[in-house]
Design an enzyme around this catalytic site. Structure first.
Site, PDB file in Angstrom:
ATOM      1  N   SER A 109      42.867  81.780  34.404  1.00  0.00           N
ATOM      2  CA  SER A 109      41.871  80.723  34.644  1.00  0.00           C
ATOM      3  C   SER A 109      42.352  79.648  35.577  1.00  0.00           C
ATOM      4  O   SER A 109      41.539  79.130  36.397  1.00  0.00           O
ATOM      5  CB  SER A 109      41.394  80.354  33.472  1.00  0.00           C
TER       6      SER A 109
ATOM      7  N   SER B  10      36.355  72.058  24.623  1.00  0.00           N
ATOM      8  CA  SER B  10      35.204  72.744  24.219  1.00  0.00           C
ATOM      9  C   SER B  10      34.211  72.752  25.061  1.00  0.00           C
ATOM     10  O   SER B  10      33.812  71.748  25.913  1.00  0.00           O
ATOM     11  CB  SER B  10      34.427  71.841  23.039  1.00  0.00           C
TER      12      SER B  10
ATOM     13  N   GLU C 206      20.249  65.321  22.904  1.00  0.00           N
ATOM     14  CA  GLU C 206      21.091  64.505  22.186  1.00  0.00           C
ATOM     15  C   GLU C 206      22.581  65.091  22.570  1.00  0.00           C
ATOM     16  O   GLU C 206      23.316  63.890  22.345  1.00  0.00           O
ATOM     17  CB  GLU C 206      21.052  65.170  20.533  1.00  0.00           C
TER      18      GLU C 206
ATOM     19  N   ARG D 136      14.114  54.020   7.480  1.00  0.00           N
ATOM     20  CA  ARG D 136      12.665  53.796   8.354  1.00  0.00           C
ATOM     21  C   ARG D 136      11.952  52.925   7.882  1.00  0.00           C
ATOM     22  O   ARG D 136      11.315  51.874   8.376  1.00  0.00           O
ATOM     23  CB  ARG D 136      12.068  55.263   8.264  1.00  0.00           C
TER      24      ARG D 136
END
Length: 608
Positions: A34, A118, A357, A464
């Site tokens: 690679s 990752s 996210e 909340r």
């Protein structure tokens, strides 16, 4: 490009291949093939396009090179050898115990911004660095090397959308399209046009090139530098294991050292010791920064009803006024997390990442590499989508501040899809993390400020609904501390609570006291690090601890308390959310989950 230059680049690429083969052979593991496919790409980039002062990695004008395909670390380390910042001996320490040259790059090396490996993370982080470059009006460019396999990751396309939408023309992605993944061919093989159409749809300028032709690579990189208004994706067709017949474009060779490294080195023309003088960046006076001033935190009267999420938003705006290095990032919920307070006050330092996210957390990491102090907020439940990025932020020791609102069953009628019930566990598990859970507005405001100077990943959990203010303005809440709210010499047990359950614990203590039973109450606002000393004292004096949390029983406050006192052997009863919630009012949810005041009273009565 002159013929002499082309010859040098060919020799440099061969050296990078040879050194990649040698490093993997010395380690007995690694990903040389690679690395070999991208050697020509990196040779040209290093010799002619990167602007970097290797003697001063902290130079703010330096370009940024991020290996998203972190498994090609032998190539990166071979680059470092070619510029003379590591020796051949250190190169051959690759993957060995105590070596800086780990299997995948980490910031243990001063020339590495973030840990990679990752897959799918380098480009999103690079987007964050490029966003910082825009904010500080920097001269540097961000170069990201990706593999074609990782283009299957959704995070890549979150990044592509963000970069294209905001026109990050200081960002260049180089894709090593070598056709082969870990177990076989990639989805599109050598069809660079397929990738070009996808990036083009997101607003990128695309260039398709032969990844083994130094002259064409040079032209593509020059074109990338000259492109304005759009990020650039260079899609380079390469051959995995290029230069060695035994492995070139062969399946089954991924992630393995070459069987006959000496033969491969000979086939590549033998060892070389070429040195590259990388062009240093031009002097830059200083990055653009914003002025700060006096910190004036909001203050809330004892007895008032204020949501901790509201206090977070107001405190963040106050912190932004005091510190010009603070930035805020949002996942399209700023009206709910209350980060909109910062957005209204400091629009230049507020970044909308939309419902992406992974990109939200990655952008925070990228901005932190540039010295900004990022606060990234969304619903606690939605941060689970970005957990791999959070985990890798821990590996990078990245100082990012995450805020999860709408935590627990106490959000009420929205139901379980919106309830963060696992967030304390996942954040506690991150290396060197800090986990904070305030119970009232003054505490939330103070902890928001405390986070600004913390190292590593820190997390603030907010509620909340409005809750009573029980702590007076100006009270300090050091990280690792706690507050003793009830204590007497006749306590039969100590209730340990955090956030919303602090108020339930106080109500339960009052009910029990009316019946002649005394219990202590601890406000354990710092879940990690936890106040072991006060817990040991409570365990020693009362012998009975009851933890109560608006969270699953695994990995949250109860387990943090058990970890602190397990050697003392006190009785510990954990009250946590065991059921699957539906839709109900906040108080009904707490009752159904058996973490309300009545459940605490019943637990104490059973215990004594």
């Amino acid at each position: 490009m002159a013929e002499q230059d082309l010859r040098f680049l060919g020799e440099l690429a061969a050296q990078l291949r040879v050194d990649s083969v040698r490093a993997a052979a010395a380690a007995g593991s690694g990903h040389p093939t690679s690395s070999m496919s991208a050697a020509d790409l990196m040779a040209v980039l290093l010799a002619h396009h990167v602007r970097y002062d290797f003697e001063d990695p902290g130079n703010p004008a330096n370009d940024h090179l991020i290996f998203s395909k972190g498994h090609a670390s032998p190539l990166l380390y071979s680059l470092f050898k070619a510029v003379g910042v590591i020796t051949d001996d250190e190169l051959l320490s690759f993957r060995k115990r105590g070596s800086r040259l780990e299997g995948h790059p980490t910031p243990r090396l001063p020339w590495v911004d973030v840990a990679t490996g990752s897959l799918g993370q380098g480009l999103p982080v690079g987007v964050g660095v490029a966003m910082a470059g825009r904010l500080e009006r920097g001269p540097y460019r961000v170069w990201v090397l990706c593999g074609d396999s990782e283009l299957a990751e959704g995070s890549i396309w979150e990044a592509a959308e963000q970069a294209g939408d905001t026109g990050l023309d200081n960002l260049t992605l180089i894709v090593d399209v070598n056709r082969l993944g870990q177990r076989g061919p990639t989805r599109h093989g050598w069809d660079t046009g397929a990738y070009a159409r996808r990036f083009g749809a997101f607003g990128w300028h695309t260039i398709e090139v032969d990844g083994h032709d130094p002259g064409r690579i040079h032209e593509a990189l020059e074109q990338a530098r000259d492109t304005r208004g759009r990020p650039v994706a260079i899609l380079a067709a390469t051959r995995k294991g290029a230069g060695v017949r035994a492995v070139e474009d062969r399946e089954g060779k991924h992630g393995k050292p070459l069987k006959e490294p000496d033969v491969a080195v000979a086939e590549l023309g033998g060892r070389r010791d070429l040195r590259v003088t990388v062009r240093r960046p031009e002097r830059w006076a200083e990055p653009r920064r914003f002025e700060g001033g006096e910190l004036v935190l909001p203050e809330y009267k004892v007895g008032d009803q204020v949501a901790t999420r509201s206090a977070y938003g107001e405190a963040l705006a106050a912190l932004g006024a005091a510190r010009g290095d603070v930035v805020a990032l949002d996942g399209e919920v700023a009206d709910s997390t209350k980060a909109e307070e910062f957005a209204h006050a400091f629009p230049e330092r507020f970044f909308e990442l939309y419902i992406a996210e992974q990109q939200l957390v990655a952008a925070a990491m990228g901005m932190a590499t540039r010295g900004w102090v990022p606060y990234a907020a969304t619903f606690a439940a939605f941060l689970t989508r970005a957990y791999d990025f959070i985990r890798m932020a821990g590996v990078s020791r990245s100082p990012i501040r995450l805020v999860g609102s709408h935590a627990g069953v106490s959000i009420g009628e929205d139901g379980p899809s919106q309830m963060g019930l696992e967030d304390l566990a996942m954040m506690r598990a991150v290396y060197d993390s800090t986990v904070l859970y305030p119970c009232d507005a003054n505490q939330a405001a103070a902890l928001t400020v405390e986070m600004a100077d913390l190292a590593g990943v820190s997390y603030l959990r907010t509620t909340r609904g409005a809750t009573p203010v029980i702590h007076p303005p100006g009270e300090r809440f050091p990280v690792g501390g706690s507050c003793v709210l009830r204590r007497s010499t006749s306590d039969r047990a100590t209730v340990v609570a955090a956030g919303i359950t602090v108020h339930e614990a106080l109500a339960a203590a009052d009910t029990l006291a009316a019946g002649g039973v005394r219990v202590g109450v601890l406000d354990m606002y710092s879940v990690k690090p936890i106040d072991k000393a006060v817990l040991v004292e409570a365990a020693t004096t009362t012998g009975n601890l009851i933890t109560v949390e608006d969270h699953r029983p695994e990995g949250g406050l109860g387990d943090a308390v058990l970890d602190a006192v397990c050697e003392l052997g006190p009785r510990v009863v954990k009250l946590a959310v065991q059921n699957m919630p539906g839709s109900a009012t906040p108080q009904e949810q707490l009752a159904d989950a058996r973490v309300d005041r009545h459940a605490i009273v019943a637990a104490v009565e059973r215990l004594i």
